[in-house]
Design a protein around this motif. Structure first.
Motif, short mmCIF file in Angstrom:
data_model
loop_
_atom_site.label_atom_id
_atom_site.label_comp_id
_atom_site.label_asym_id
_atom_site.label_seq_id
_atom_site.Cartn_x
_atom_site.Cartn_y
_atom_site.Cartn_z
N LEU A 287 0.80 -1.22 0.00
CA LEU A 287 0.00 0.00 0.00
C LEU A 287 0.84 1.27 0.00
N THR A 288 2.16 1.14 -0.06
CA THR A 288 2.98 2.33 -0.15
C THR A 288 2.66 3.09 -1.44
N LEU A 289 2.83 4.40 -1.41
CA LEU A 289 2.56 5.21 -2.60
C LEU A 289 3.66 5.06 -3.64
N ALA A 290 4.71 4.34 -3.31
CA ALA A 290 5.77 4.07 -4.29
C ALA A 290 5.32 2.93 -5.20
N GLN A 291 4.27 3.19 -5.94
CA GLN A 291 3.69 2.20 -6.84
C GLN A 291 3.42 2.86 -8.18
N SER A 292 3.53 2.11 -9.24
CA SER A 292 3.11 2.63 -10.54
C SER A 292 1.60 2.48 -10.66
N SER A 293 1.02 3.16 -11.63
CA SER A 293 -0.43 3.09 -11.80
C SER A 293 -0.89 1.67 -12.13
N THR A 294 -0.02 0.89 -12.76
CA THR A 294 -0.42 -0.47 -13.12
C THR A 294 -0.38 -1.42 -11.94
N SER A 295 0.38 -1.07 -10.89
CA SER A 295 0.46 -1.95 -9.72
C SER A 295 -0.25 -1.36 -8.51
N ASP A 296 -1.05 -0.32 -8.73
CA ASP A 296 -1.78 0.33 -7.65
C ASP A 296 -2.78 -0.65 -7.05
N PRO A 297 -2.66 -1.00 -5.76
CA PRO A 297 -3.58 -1.97 -5.16
C PRO A 297 -5.01 -1.46 -5.08
N ASP A 298 -5.19 -0.14 -5.10
CA ASP A 298 -6.54 0.42 -5.07
C ASP A 298 -7.13 0.61 -6.46
N SER A 299 -6.32 0.34 -7.49
CA SER A 299 -6.76 0.50 -8.88
C SER A 299 -7.34 1.88 -9.15
N GLY A 300 -6.77 2.88 -8.50
CA GLY A 300 -7.23 4.24 -8.72
C GLY A 300 -8.56 4.57 -8.09
N THR A 301 -9.09 3.67 -7.26
CA THR A 301 -10.37 3.91 -6.59
C THR A 301 -10.11 4.40 -5.17
N VAL A 302 -10.75 5.52 -4.83
CA VAL A 302 -10.51 6.16 -3.54
C VAL A 302 -11.85 6.43 -2.87
N PHE A 303 -11.88 6.23 -1.56
CA PHE A 303 -13.09 6.48 -0.78
C PHE A 303 -12.85 7.61 0.22
N ALA A 304 -13.93 8.29 0.56
CA ALA A 304 -13.88 9.30 1.61
C ALA A 304 -15.17 9.23 2.41
N GLU A 305 -15.08 9.61 3.66
CA GLU A 305 -16.25 9.60 4.53
C GLU A 305 -16.21 10.83 5.42
N GLY A 306 -17.34 11.48 5.58
CA GLY A 306 -17.42 12.66 6.43
C GLY A 306 -18.63 12.59 7.34
N VAL A 307 -18.39 12.75 8.63
CA VAL A 307 -19.47 12.71 9.62
C VAL A 307 -19.49 14.05 10.35
N PRO A 308 -20.57 14.81 10.25
CA PRO A 308 -20.60 16.13 10.89
C PRO A 308 -20.53 16.03 12.40
N PRO A 309 -19.79 16.92 13.06
CA PRO A 309 -19.70 16.89 14.53
C PRO A 309 -21.08 17.07 15.16
N GLN A 310 -21.40 16.25 16.13
CA GLN A 310 -22.73 16.25 16.73
C GLN A 310 -23.06 17.58 17.39
N ASN A 311 -22.08 18.15 18.11
CA ASN A 311 -22.38 19.41 18.79
C ASN A 311 -22.60 20.55 17.79
N VAL A 312 -21.91 20.51 16.66
CA VAL A 312 -22.14 21.51 15.62
C VAL A 312 -23.51 21.31 14.98
N VAL A 313 -23.88 20.06 14.73
CA VAL A 313 -25.19 19.76 14.15
C VAL A 313 -26.32 20.29 15.04
#
Length: 397
Positions: A287-313
């Motif tokens: 999973l190191t970033l020292a990978q070429s695009s052809t050997s990328d274990p994530d195959s260029g797929t990236v996820f993100a998640e955001g949960v709003p702070p409860q006290n701010v909500v």
């Protein structure tokens, strides 16, 4: 070693200080310095250190209470109290001092064997609101603020309106206000950039830079009125999640002058650092970033998640209920980038699909135009959630 300027990391008791042999805090009522971490030489020094630890623990508990109590948090958001804690708490820390201390410790390496790797985490807060950049960069990026009384009044109000740093806007931001915020933000970035440059020059002149894997990254971007949003708590749009990632590798795993064109996740910085220190196991090594695009274990797929702070909500529901519901500010968000598209899911049923290549500003929602692509990316998200094995609710600050 950690050099922290963020009160939510260095002040609030959230467990993020664990694992460090030395954690120096430059924000809060009582900051720490390298000369406070060492061997006590006499009885008076030992007494002084015990007293400092007791005082620091007491102050830390008080500061932590403000982040976890709705009443105290609301009080701290008041325009009357905000200027007080922004100053007294050293809210944005001290970038110059922390970088100077970091350079000295990395160069001198007191008590550390020459062949022993050091992991150093340097967290800077200077680009965060409120905006008070160096004069020279204000003149360069926001010169109108020096003579425009209307812009000055707006900036003073913005800097003291802490609730406004989180809350969605009731209307589209005024064009001139947008120019002011953009200019001041750029001036803050330039201020930090100059200080980081001085830090790197010190490492370079000492010869340490050529023995250091340097990773420069941001944990988030910033909304400055785009899509009626301010701050960095309530979205997964590109203004927040597309951040700079610069790696200088003295070895050959990441050759100089190369740019990675496919999407990568900042979570892999962890694996990259482990691999550089020869501490990664087989699963981490791939999973190191020292990978070429052809050997990328994530195959260029990236996820993100955001949960709003409860006290701010809770504050948003009280003070901006219509906008909160309209923009889904109280809902958890998940996003996936794959190939040429990005899908954002807010709550259970709000879907947005954008071209990740042709529409970086995310202005045209392709959800109804490309339903097959939406369905495919939703499957990616469902797999991601199942793999994570967690149920997400709003979180505390």
């Amino acid at each position: 070693m950690a050099f922290c300027n963020n009160p939510l990391v260095g002040v609030v008791n959230n467990g993020l200080r664990r694992g460090f042999q030395s954690f120096l805090n430059y924000s809060g009522l009582m900051t720490s310095r390298p000369n406070q971490v060492g061997v006590d030489r006499n009885l008076f020094d030992r007494y002084r250190q015990v007293f400092k630890r007791f005082l620091a623990s007491t102050i830390s508990s008080m500061q932590d209470a403000f982040a976890r109590s709705d009443f105290l948090l609301n009080l701290s958001f008041s325009p009357l109290t905000a200027p007080l804690w922004q100053t007294a708490l050293s809210f944005k820390g001290n970038t110059a001092r922390s970088l100077n201390d970091a350079a000295r410790l990395l160069i001198e390496r007191d008590g550390v064997a020459e062949d022993q790797p050091i992991f150093s985490f340097i967290n800077l807060m200077g680009v965060h609101m409120p905006y008070h950049p160096a004069q020279q960069f204000t003149e360069r990026f926001a010169p109108h603020i020096l003579h425009d009384k209307t812009a000055q009044r707006y900036l003073r109000h913005f800097n003291s309106d802490v609730f406004g740093w989180y809350a969605p806007l009731t209307n589209i931001m005024d064009e001139q206000d947008k120019v002011t915020l953009d200019g001041m933000y750029n001036a803050e970035v330039a201020t930090q950039d100059e200080l980081v440059g001085t830090f790197l020059k010190k490492l370079s002149s000492s010869g340490r830079l050529d023995k250091t894997l340097l990773i420069v990254c941001a944990d988030h971007g910033e909304h400055l009125g785009e899509k009626r949003l301010i701050g960095h708590s309530l979205s997964l749009y590109n203004e927040l999640v597309r951040v700079p990632l610069i790696i200088r590798d003295p070895g050959s795993d990441l050759p100089r002058g190369t740019a990675v064109e496919h999407f990568v996740s900042t979570r892999r910085i962890f694996h990259t650092a482990l691999a550089a220190a020869n501490l990664a196991d087989e699963t981490e090594e791939v999973l190191t970033l020292a990978q070429s695009s052809t050997s990328d274990p994530d195959s260029g797929t990236v996820f993100a998640e955001g949960v709003p702070p409860q006290n701010v909500v809770q504050m948003l529901h009280r003070r901006r209920p219509q906008e909160t519901q309209e923009l889904g500010c109280d809902q958890a968000r998940r996003a996936v980038w794959s190939e040429t598209h990005k899908l954002i899911q807010t709550g259970d049923d709000r879907l947005e699909l954008y071209s990740a290549i042709d529409d970086p500003g995310e202005r045209l929602n392709l959800r109804d135009i490309l339903p097959e692509r939406v369905e495919a990316l939703q499957e990616y998200l469902q797999t991601f959630v199942s793999h994570a094995g967690v149920t997400v609710t709003t979180r505390e600050q």
